[in-house]
Design an enzyme around this catalytic site. Structure first.
Site, PDB file in Angstrom:
ATOM      1  N   ASP A 169    -118.550 -38.559  54.534  1.00  0.00           N
ATOM      2  CA  ASP A 169    -117.719 -36.984  54.418  1.00  0.00           C
ATOM      3  C   ASP A 169    -117.735 -36.263  55.781  1.00  0.00           C
ATOM      4  O   ASP A 169    -119.408 -36.408  56.404  1.00  0.00           O
ATOM      5  CB  ASP A 169    -119.104 -36.053  52.836  1.00  0.00           C
ATOM      6  CG  ASP A 169    -117.870 -34.947  53.227  1.00  0.00           C
ATOM      7  OD1 ASP A 169    -117.058 -34.437  53.831  1.00  0.00           O
ATOM      8  OD2 ASP A 169    -118.758 -34.114  51.934  1.00  0.00           O
ATOM      9  N   SER A 172    -116.864 -27.874  47.676  1.00  0.00           N
ATOM     10  CA  SER A 172    -116.478 -27.617  49.353  1.00  0.00           C
ATOM     11  C   SER A 172    -116.198 -26.609  49.169  1.00  0.00           C
ATOM     12  O   SER A 172    -117.088 -25.933  49.411  1.00  0.00           O
ATOM     13  CB  SER A 172    -115.020 -28.517  49.056  1.00  0.00           C
ATOM     14  OG  SER A 172    -114.210 -28.925  50.040  1.00  0.00           O
ATOM     15  N   HIS A 179    -116.148 -37.721  49.712  1.00  0.00           N
ATOM     16  CA  HIS A 179    -115.909 -36.049  49.272  1.00  0.00           C
ATOM     17  C   HIS A 179    -114.421 -35.945  48.403  1.00  0.00           C
ATOM     18  O   HIS A 179    -113.579 -36.932  49.064  1.00  0.00           O
ATOM     19  CB  HIS A 179    -115.605 -35.070  50.432  1.00  0.00           C
ATOM     20  CG  HIS A 179    -115.170 -33.246  50.432  1.00  0.00           C
ATOM     21  ND1 HIS A 179    -116.263 -32.697  50.701  1.00  0.00           N
ATOM     22  CD2 HIS A 179    -114.108 -33.229  49.934  1.00  0.00           C
ATOM     23  CE1 HIS A 179    -115.536 -31.752  50.687  1.00  0.00           C
ATOM     24  NE2 HIS A 179    -114.183 -31.586  49.578  1.00  0.00           N
TER      25      HIS A 179
END
Length: 308
Positions: free
Chosen positions: A250, A155, A280
């Site tokens: 996501d 991320s 996610h």
């Protein structure tokens, strides 16, 4: 696509108890919830075995160094934790770093970069580059193989890994390989996945707006800086071999897919894996689902092959 049953159960539980979103409230509240959620579910006995762990301080920069049970020169990997540039730490992600060290037979240096909004962009980028400089300067007592330095992140951590690799390449000192899980590489773009997965899957589209405001004050010009949106770099061709893993449910799914495509167009060896049933940030949550666990194993093995 069908949502993975383990993550479906987790999301259902969070809805049933009325849990706030990850990026609801003030930064201190976000951090407290993250700490409670992670430490409350920890089972240190299940962490991957390693030879040693060491806390290192370099000026204001804090690092955790994990050494594998391996003999001889090994790769060295910098790991950048997730958390939207606002929360997370090397301490909270130590299970991820330990697993990387074990499965890669590599020294893993987990970076406690400064967090926004107290330390907005470019503080995290500066810390990430400083961590790489420290690794290069101390490689003889780390992995001892200067030709096998890799960067990994999830991320926001994947963003920092990408930016750091790009800056390193521009300086004439490229790294060997990149591992990017659920990366955010372009804060100026809006993709179909942002709308398709806007709500209900842990990370939400509105969270990306919050992250932008806290990390770089939501400034449109700053969003175009390649140190914020590395996908906008004119030439990505100097980046190293890259492994990209994205989740189907996501908002950032398409960001990672497009970035992998841009790498291939630039002549960079890139491997993309799409885990259609996951959410996610799956890479840091393998205990939730056998599918996530398998994804972590696959991505790590692909990364190991690129590190050599």
């Amino acid at each position: 696509m069908t949502l993975d049953s383990g993550f479906a159960d987790l999301l259902g539980m969070l809805r049933s108890v009325g849990a706030p979103g990850s990026f609801d409230g003030e930064p201190d509240e976000m951090r407290a919830r993250m700490t409670q959620a992670i430490e409350g579910g920890w089972n240190p006995a299940a962490f991957a075995p390693i030879a040693s762990e060491e806390d290192v301080t370099v000026g204001h920069l804090r690092l955790k160094v994990f050494r594998p049970e391996a003999v001889g020169p090994v790769p060295t990997v910098l790991y950048f934790h997730p958390g939207g540039f606002v929360m997370g730490s090397a301490h909270l992600m130590q299970d991820v770093a330990r697993r990387l060290s074990h499965e890669l037979s590599a020294v893993v240096v987990s970076v406690d970069y400064r967090l926004a909004p107290e330390n907005p962009f470019p503080a995290a980028v500066e810390d990430a580059s400083a961590a790489l400089d420290w690794v290069r300067a101390t490689i003889d007592r780390l992995g001892a193989d200067a030709d096998r330095i890799g960067l990994a992140g999830e991320s926001s951590g994947a963003n920092l890994a990408t930016v750091t690799a790009l800056l390193a390449a521009r300086s004439g000192n490229p790294v060997r390989a990149l591992l990017l899980a659920s990366p955010v590489t372009d804060f100026t773009a809006s993709y179909p996945s942002t709308t398709e997965n806007a709500t209900g899957y842990f990370l939400e589209a509105e969270d990306l707006t919050v992250i932008s405001k806290l990390y770089f004050r939501g400034d449109r010009e700053t969003a175009q800086d390649v140190r914020v949106s590395p996908a906008l770099a004119e030439d990505l061709g100097d980046l190293p071999s890259t492994v990209v893993g994205v989740a189907g449910f996501d908002p950032l799914r398409d960001d990672g897919i497009v970035f992998a495509a841009r790498l291939l167009q630039a002549g960079v060896p890139a491997t993309l894996r799409i885990y259609a049933e996951l959410i996610h940030p799956f890479f840091g949550m393998p205990a939730v689902s056998p599918g996530a666990d398998r994804a972590v194993t696959e991505l790590t093995a692909l990364f190991a092959a690129e590190l050599g």
